[in-house]
Design an enzyme around this catalytic site. Structure first.
Site, PDB file in Angstrom:
ATOM      1  N   LYS A 167       0.826  -1.200   0.000  1.00  0.00           N
ATOM      2  CA  LYS A 167       0.000   0.000   0.000  1.00  0.00           C
ATOM      3  C   LYS A 167       0.865   1.256   0.000  1.00  0.00           C
ATOM      4  O   LYS A 167       1.948   1.280   0.619  1.00  0.00           O
ATOM      5  CB  LYS A 167      -0.898   0.033   1.243  1.00  0.00           C
ATOM      6  CG  LYS A 167      -1.887  -1.107   1.338  1.00  0.00           C
ATOM      7  CD  LYS A 167      -2.881  -1.106   0.199  1.00  0.00           C
ATOM      8  CE  LYS A 167      -3.964  -2.149   0.422  1.00  0.00           C
ATOM      9  NZ  LYS A 167      -4.814  -2.301  -0.784  1.00  0.00           N
ATOM     10  N   ASP A 196      -0.463   0.227  -4.377  1.00  0.00           N
ATOM     11  CA  ASP A 196      -1.907   0.466  -4.371  1.00  0.00           C
ATOM     12  C   ASP A 196      -2.202   1.669  -3.493  1.00  0.00           C
ATOM     13  O   ASP A 196      -1.951   1.639  -2.286  1.00  0.00           O
ATOM     14  CB  ASP A 196      -2.593  -0.789  -3.818  1.00  0.00           C
ATOM     15  CG  ASP A 196      -4.106  -0.713  -3.885  1.00  0.00           C
ATOM     16  OD1 ASP A 196      -4.640   0.371  -4.202  1.00  0.00           O
ATOM     17  OD2 ASP A 196      -4.752  -1.742  -3.609  1.00  0.00           O
ATOM     18  N   GLU A 222      -2.032   1.183  -8.529  1.00  0.00           N
ATOM     19  CA  GLU A 222      -3.439   0.766  -8.466  1.00  0.00           C
ATOM     20  C   GLU A 222      -4.298   1.838  -7.804  1.00  0.00           C
ATOM     21  O   GLU A 222      -3.893   2.421  -6.798  1.00  0.00           O
ATOM     22  CB  GLU A 222      -3.492  -0.541  -7.672  1.00  0.00           C
ATOM     23  CG  GLU A 222      -4.860  -1.178  -7.571  1.00  0.00           C
ATOM     24  CD  GLU A 222      -4.751  -2.577  -6.988  1.00  0.00           C
ATOM     25  OE1 GLU A 222      -3.874  -3.364  -7.421  1.00  0.00           O
ATOM     26  OE2 GLU A 222      -5.526  -2.895  -6.072  1.00  0.00           O
ATOM     27  N   GLU A 248     -11.442  -2.672  -8.876  1.00  0.00           N
ATOM     28  CA  GLU A 248     -12.110  -3.324  -7.735  1.00  0.00           C
ATOM     29  C   GLU A 248     -13.302  -2.520  -7.238  1.00  0.00           C
ATOM     30  O   GLU A 248     -14.174  -3.068  -6.567  1.00  0.00           O
ATOM     31  CB  GLU A 248     -11.109  -3.598  -6.608  1.00  0.00           C
ATOM     32  CG  GLU A 248     -10.542  -2.359  -5.968  1.00  0.00           C
ATOM     33  CD  GLU A 248      -9.481  -2.658  -4.916  1.00  0.00           C
ATOM     34  OE1 GLU A 248      -8.367  -3.036  -5.298  1.00  0.00           O
ATOM     35  OE2 GLU A 248      -9.771  -2.523  -3.721  1.00  0.00           O
ATOM     36  N   ASP A 271     -12.993  -8.018  -9.979  1.00  0.00           N
ATOM     37  CA  ASP A 271     -13.387  -8.713  -8.750  1.00  0.00           C
ATOM     38  C   ASP A 271     -14.756  -9.306  -9.002  1.00  0.00           C
ATOM     39  O   ASP A 271     -15.739  -8.586  -9.188  1.00  0.00           O
ATOM     40  CB  ASP A 271     -13.419  -7.726  -7.582  1.00  0.00           C
ATOM     41  CG  ASP A 271     -13.794  -8.397  -6.264  1.00  0.00           C
ATOM     42  OD1 ASP A 271     -14.629  -9.328  -6.280  1.00  0.00           O
ATOM     43  OD2 ASP A 271     -13.267  -7.982  -5.217  1.00  0.00           O
ATOM     44  N   HIS A 298      -8.835  -8.901  -8.116  1.00  0.00           N
ATOM     45  CA  HIS A 298      -8.826  -8.435  -6.738  1.00  0.00           C
ATOM     46  C   HIS A 298      -9.514  -9.489  -5.875  1.00  0.00           C
ATOM     47  O   HIS A 298     -10.661  -9.848  -6.135  1.00  0.00           O
ATOM     48  CB  HIS A 298      -9.592  -7.109  -6.633  1.00  0.00           C
ATOM     49  CG  HIS A 298      -9.809  -6.661  -5.210  1.00  0.00           C
ATOM     50  ND1 HIS A 298     -11.025  -6.799  -4.563  1.00  0.00           N
ATOM     51  CD2 HIS A 298      -8.948  -6.117  -4.312  1.00  0.00           C
ATOM     52  CE1 HIS A 298     -10.897  -6.336  -3.332  1.00  0.00           C
ATOM     53  NE2 HIS A 298      -9.665  -5.914  -3.149  1.00  0.00           N
TER      54      HIS A 298
HETATM   55 MG   LIG Z   1      -6.574  -2.562  -4.377  1.00  0.00          MG
END
Ligand SMILES: [Mg+2]
Length: 362
Positions: A167, A196, A222, A248, A271, A298
């Site tokens: 992240k 992300d 992302e 996602e 997803d 995802h």
């Molecule tokens: Mg993500």
């Protein structure tokens, strides 16, 4: 064959360790709405939807109060027809959002039945493209210290992953760059890195950060922005040489189509739960293929491993931090950095009810 009944149950499964990203703050549980479809000729289907802690009761209620009665009595193999009927049933309050999660649970159960009727694992029923797919280790780790972050990534490498995502989106962007630099130093050149941002930035911030992150050979950024900002994503995608991954938080094929036609993403991230099920997933995967873009997934890897194995545009499966292995009978096994769908009829996902039942709340 007819659907005889649909029944649902809601579980709140605590995460092994609380996790944090840039938008949702700290998360400590996954909600699961399990759905069982029974037929008058024997085959049963398992479907499910998940949330990251909020909305499970509403999804269950949409199914129980409005959608189940539309499915009972139908031929479970007329999956497109049922999907269309359900979409229209909740159109006024749906067209995405919670309704997509509810449709997903039903749709997955119907595809499971179809696989069992055909005697084929789902990926072969869908046309089959490959037997395995690369997976990356995915951390929800914005809250971790440097030491904890490195320990997490070392765990991924020990498991055999050859690609890792962390992240970004901390309050101070210099901390993001410090963490990615640390990570690149630790893993060396042979491992692919993704980051992300969980919708934290503006387009200008994302372009500035993205250019800095390219120094560390990050292959995709992302969700740099909120999903509603398609033009912002287009600007970011045009400005950066690394890929921009989005999906996602998109809930329909129409939302994906708007992104694709705008040139606002480079990596199509699907997803199967947030997108309304396998039926909708396959259409978006075909759209991605027609735009010559790679797809990744995802979460929900137990179902999506089949879909990736059936799609020519597939690139990576995400092996998510919120693994459900501790409540599954047959967790996915990573081998040579890849995961493979189980060679059993249907999707082969089986929850271990002895372990899961303690978390049931409805
Ligand atoms: Mg993500």
């Amino acid at each position: 064959m007819r659907v005889r009944s649909l029944s649902t149950a809601l579980y709140r499964v605590p995460l092994q360790r609380p996790a944090e990203d840039a938008l949702h703050g700290t998360m400590d549980q996954v909600e699961l709405v399990l759905l069982r479809a029974e037929t008058d000729e024997g085959p049963t289907g398992l479907g499910y939807a998940y949330t990251i802690g909020v909305g499970g009761t509403a999804i269950k209620s949409l199914i129980d109060d409005y959608l189940a009665e539309e499915v009972v009595g139908e031929d479970p193999l007329l999956i497109e027809g049922i999907w269309e009927k359900l979409w229209k049933r909740v159109h006024w309050v749906g067209r995405g959002g919670l309704a997509s999660f509810a449709l997903a649970a039903i749709d997955i159960a119907l595809w499971d039945i179809a696989g069992k009727v055909a005697g084929l694992p789902l990926y072969k029923l869908l046309g089959g493209c490959r037997r395995e797919i690369r997976a990356y280790g995915s951390g929800v780790d914005l809250n971790l210290s440097d030491e904890e972050l490195i320990a997490q990534v070392e765990g991924f490498l020990e498991e055999g992953f050859t690609a890792v995502k962390i992240k970004v989106g901390r309050e101070d962007p210099r901390e993001d760059l410090h963490r990615v630099a640390l990570l690149r130093r630790r893993v060396g050149d042979g491992i692919e890195l993704m980051v992300d941002a969980n919708m934290r930035w503006t387009a200008a911030e994302a372009i500035r950060m993205g250019k800095a992150l390219e120094e560390f050979d990050v292959i995709w950024l992302e969700e740099p922005l909120i999903p509603d900002d398609i033009d912002g994503h287009r600007q970011v995608a045009q400005a950066l040489t690394m890929g921009v991954a989005v999906g996602e938080n998109l809930h329909t094929k129409y939302e994906f189509q708007r992104y694709l036609s705008a040139g606002a993403l480079d990596v199509v991230q699907l997803d199967v739960i947030t997108l309304g099920g396998i039926t909708e997933w396959l259409k978006v995967a075909a759209l991605a293929e027609m735009h010559n873009l790679p797809i990744t997934t995802h979460y929900a890897e137990e179902i999506q491993v089949h879909l990736l194995a059936a799609s020519p545009a597939s690139w990576f499966a995400e092996r998510h931090a919120y693994r459900l292995d501790h409540v599954l009978e047959r967790p996915l096994i990573l081998k040579d950095g890849k995961i493979a769908p189980p060679e059993v009829p249907g999707h082969g996902l089986v929850f271990d009810m002895d372990k899961l039942s303690q978390y049931r709340i409805g």
